[in-house]
Scaffold this motif. Structure first.
Motif, PDB file in Angstrom:
ATOM      1  N   THR A  15     -10.964   9.539 -22.268  1.00 50.54           N
ATOM      2  CA  THR A  15     -10.355   9.966 -21.005  1.00 50.54           C
ATOM      3  C   THR A  15     -11.406  10.650 -20.125  1.00 50.54           C
ATOM      4  O   THR A  15     -11.512  10.383 -18.931  1.00 50.54           O
ATOM      5  CB  THR A  15      -9.198  10.950 -21.257  1.00 50.54           C
ATOM      6  N   GLY A  38      -5.713  12.739 -16.745  1.00 46.87           N
ATOM      7  CA  GLY A  38      -4.441  13.401 -16.504  1.00 46.87           C
ATOM      8  C   GLY A  38      -4.678  14.753 -15.865  1.00 46.87           C
ATOM      9  O   GLY A  38      -4.762  15.770 -16.565  1.00 46.87           O
ATOM     10  N   LYS A 100      -6.520  22.186 -25.368  1.00 44.12           N
ATOM     11  CA  LYS A 100      -7.326  21.419 -26.334  1.00 44.12           C
ATOM     12  C   LYS A 100      -7.942  22.365 -27.368  1.00 44.12           C
ATOM     13  O   LYS A 100      -7.965  22.075 -28.567  1.00 44.12           O
ATOM     14  CB  LYS A 100      -8.425  20.698 -25.550  1.00 44.12           C
ATOM     15  N   TRP A 124      -2.572  11.011 -28.223  1.00 46.07           N
ATOM     16  CA  TRP A 124      -3.680  11.434 -27.361  1.00 46.07           C
ATOM     17  C   TRP A 124      -4.998  11.257 -28.112  1.00 46.07           C
ATOM     18  O   TRP A 124      -5.099  11.587 -29.302  1.00 46.07           O
ATOM     19  CB  TRP A 124      -3.471  12.903 -26.949  1.00 46.07           C
ATOM     20  N   ASN A 174       1.508  12.259 -24.086  1.00 41.99           N
ATOM     21  CA  ASN A 174       0.321  11.666 -23.500  1.00 41.99           C
ATOM     22  C   ASN A 174      -0.169  10.681 -24.565  1.00 41.99           C
ATOM     23  O   ASN A 174      -0.465  11.134 -25.668  1.00 41.99           O
ATOM     24  CB  ASN A 174      -0.731  12.768 -23.254  1.00 41.99           C
ATOM     25  N   LYS A 237      -1.285  21.762 -16.890  1.00 41.96           N
ATOM     26  CA  LYS A 237      -0.510  20.672 -16.311  1.00 41.96           C
ATOM     27  C   LYS A 237       0.657  21.205 -15.465  1.00 41.96           C
ATOM     28  O   LYS A 237       1.022  20.619 -14.458  1.00 41.96           O
ATOM     29  CB  LYS A 237       0.028  19.763 -17.425  1.00 41.96           C
ATOM     30  N   ARG A 372      -3.501   2.915 -20.219  1.00 43.79           N
ATOM     31  CA  ARG A 372      -2.885   4.125 -19.681  1.00 43.79           C
ATOM     32  C   ARG A 372      -3.321   4.331 -18.238  1.00 43.79           C
ATOM     33  O   ARG A 372      -4.512   4.228 -17.923  1.00 43.79           O
ATOM     34  CB  ARG A 372      -3.292   5.368 -20.487  1.00 43.79           C
TER      35      ARG A 372
HETATM   36  N1  GLU Z   1      -5.269  15.572 -21.393  1.00 47.15           N
HETATM   37  C1  GLU Z   1      -5.849  14.964 -20.230  1.00 47.15           C
HETATM   38  C2  GLU Z   1      -5.981  13.472 -20.382  1.00 47.15           C
HETATM   39  O1  GLU Z   1      -5.664  12.930 -21.401  1.00 47.15           O
HETATM   40  C3  GLU Z   1      -7.145  15.634 -19.898  1.00 47.15           C
HETATM   41  C4  GLU Z   1      -8.414  15.017 -20.378  1.00 47.15           C
HETATM   42  C5  GLU Z   1      -8.668  15.256 -21.810  1.00 47.15           C
HETATM   43  O2  GLU Z   1      -8.986  16.390 -22.157  1.00 47.15           O
HETATM   44  O3  GLU Z   1      -8.558  14.287 -22.552  1.00 47.15           O
HETATM   45  O4  GLU Z   1      -6.386  12.813 -19.447  1.00 47.15           O
END
Ligand code: GLU
Length: 394
Positions: A15, A38, A100, A124, A174, A237, A372
């Motif tokens: 991501t 995201g 995270k 995720w 996610n 978020k 996604r």
């Molecule tokens: N959780 C968000 C995403 O999946 C932020 C980026 C990340 O830390 O992965 O886009």
């Protein structure tokens, strides 16, 4: 220079990589539309910015306790009571550098090498890698858009081994935006109790639920489930505060104390000013949350039918979060503009190079055949993105 076996085995976050590539191409003057990350496109609400200004003016710029200022730990408890109806004490909260980091603290505090964590694909991208960094492993149970990404509870039971430590729930999800039903939640809760497992509940999207849905969490299913559930959450978020890096875990007191010890050795406290701003985010006016949710809902209501009109694209309606996860498997294996697009990763590359749209492949989320797209961007970007996608797949 040597890199440890553990770290050299970690994949970079797709991501982050996708959005970095989009930004680089934009800096070169290319009109890339990014649906990769995201991240809400709204500004952080002014009352929160003002709280940060005040914290700086008052010199709240020094170390804080490792687990966070007492005011923020209390605010997290007040918000939990308001939002999920569960009573916690501040000693059960550890504030970290984003959701995270809170999750990483949870895995590091929970897992021994060789332990297993059950999670539901699509998951995720960072969950499996974080678990791997503890010498543990993830056990993925694949769900499908055809079933609204609800897991088969018998498959969950069959996946349990003597090394299973936890079930990970991320609802709303996610990358799929799926929301687990009451029946799914109760089924997973019953399995956790029967097999003495923890439930790690990533609730970062809990305020982004559509069509009048209410947030469900195992933490509010009675005392036993409360004591089995470890919540990960944060301000990013809900309040458009991704860069402020404030998240937290909520857990039984002895677990929270152990995670605090870990954090005290690893990073000390998260940013003091951002902590004060987060108190205002949690306890101040909440109107901006409803406004952002309404804007996301309108974008979703445009995007999903528009994607479903593209031949070979099947997009379930997400119940929450700000992602869609369309099935594009009908297009895999095709030759598009002279290149064979065999996998979702090939599709991601094809789309950014040939159509200047940044998406994230479904493969790294544990389910091949999907893409996604984040709709945390302007309606104009979404309309242009759909147009380019339709042309690229024609
Ligand atoms: N959780 C968000 C995403 O999946 C932020 C980026 C990340 O830390 O992965 O886009």
């Amino acid at each position: 220079m040597q890199v440890s076996e553990l770290v050299s085995g970690i994949a970079p976050s797709p991501t982050i990589a996708g959005s970095t590539k989009a930004k680089q191409m934009q800096a070169q003057g290319l009109d890339v539309r990014s649906f990769a990350i995201g991240e809400p496109d709204f500004g952080t609400p002014e009352n929160i910015i003002e709280a940060a200004r005040r914290a700086m003016a008052e010199q709240k710029t020094k170390y804080t306790p490792a687990a966070g200022i007492p005011q923020l730990r209390q605010a997290v408890c007040d918000a939990a009571l308001r939002d999920i109806g569960v009573e916690y004490s501040p000693s059960q909260v550890v504030v970290s550098n984003g959701g995270k980091h809170a999750l990483m603290n949870i895995w590091r505090t929970l897992l021994n090498p060789g332990d297993e964590v059950i999670m539901f694909a699509p998951y995720w991208v960072s969950y499996p890698e974080q678990v791997r960094l503890c010498g543990a492993r993830h056990v993925g149970i694949v769900t499908s858009g055809d079933d609204d990404f609800q897991p088969d509870l018998d498959e969950v039971r069959a996946a349990i081994t003597p090394r299973t430590r936890a079930i990970l729930i991320n609802s709303p999800s996610n990358p799929s935006g799926a929301v687990f039903t009451q029946a799914t939640m109760e089924g997973l809760a019953e399995i956790a109790c029967a097999h003495d497992l923890a439930i790690v509940s990533d609730e970062i999207y809990k305020h982004l639920l559509y069509d009048g849905r209410q947030h469900l969490t195992t933490a509010s299913m009675g005392e036993e489930l409360k004591n089995r559930t470890i919540i990960a959450d944060g301000v990013a978020k809900t309040y458009s505060m991704t860069g402020w890096r404030i998240g937290w875990l909520i857990a039984p007191p002895e677990f929270a104390k152990a995670a605090e010890n870990l954090q005290s050795q690893e990073t000390s406290n998260p940013n003091s000013i951002a902590q004060w701003a987060s108190v205002e985010a949690l306890l101040g006016p909440q109107d901006s949350v409803a406004e952002m949710r309404a804007a996301f809902a309108a974008r979703r209501d445009y995007l999903v039918p528009a994607l479903n009109e593209i031949p070979g694209v099947k997009c379930p309606l997400p119940g929450g979060a700000f992602y869609v996860f369309p099935d594009i498997s009908a297009h895999l294996g095709r030759e598009l503009q002279g290149q064979v697009v065999a996998t979702s990763v090939d599709m991601e590359l094809y789309l950014i190079e040939k159509a200047l749209i940044a998406t994230v492949a479904g493969g790294p989320f544990g389910t091949e055949g999907y893409l996604r797209l984040s709709f945390a961007c302007s309606m104009e970007d979404l309309q242009e993105g759909v147009k380019r996608l339709r042309e690229a797949l024609a």
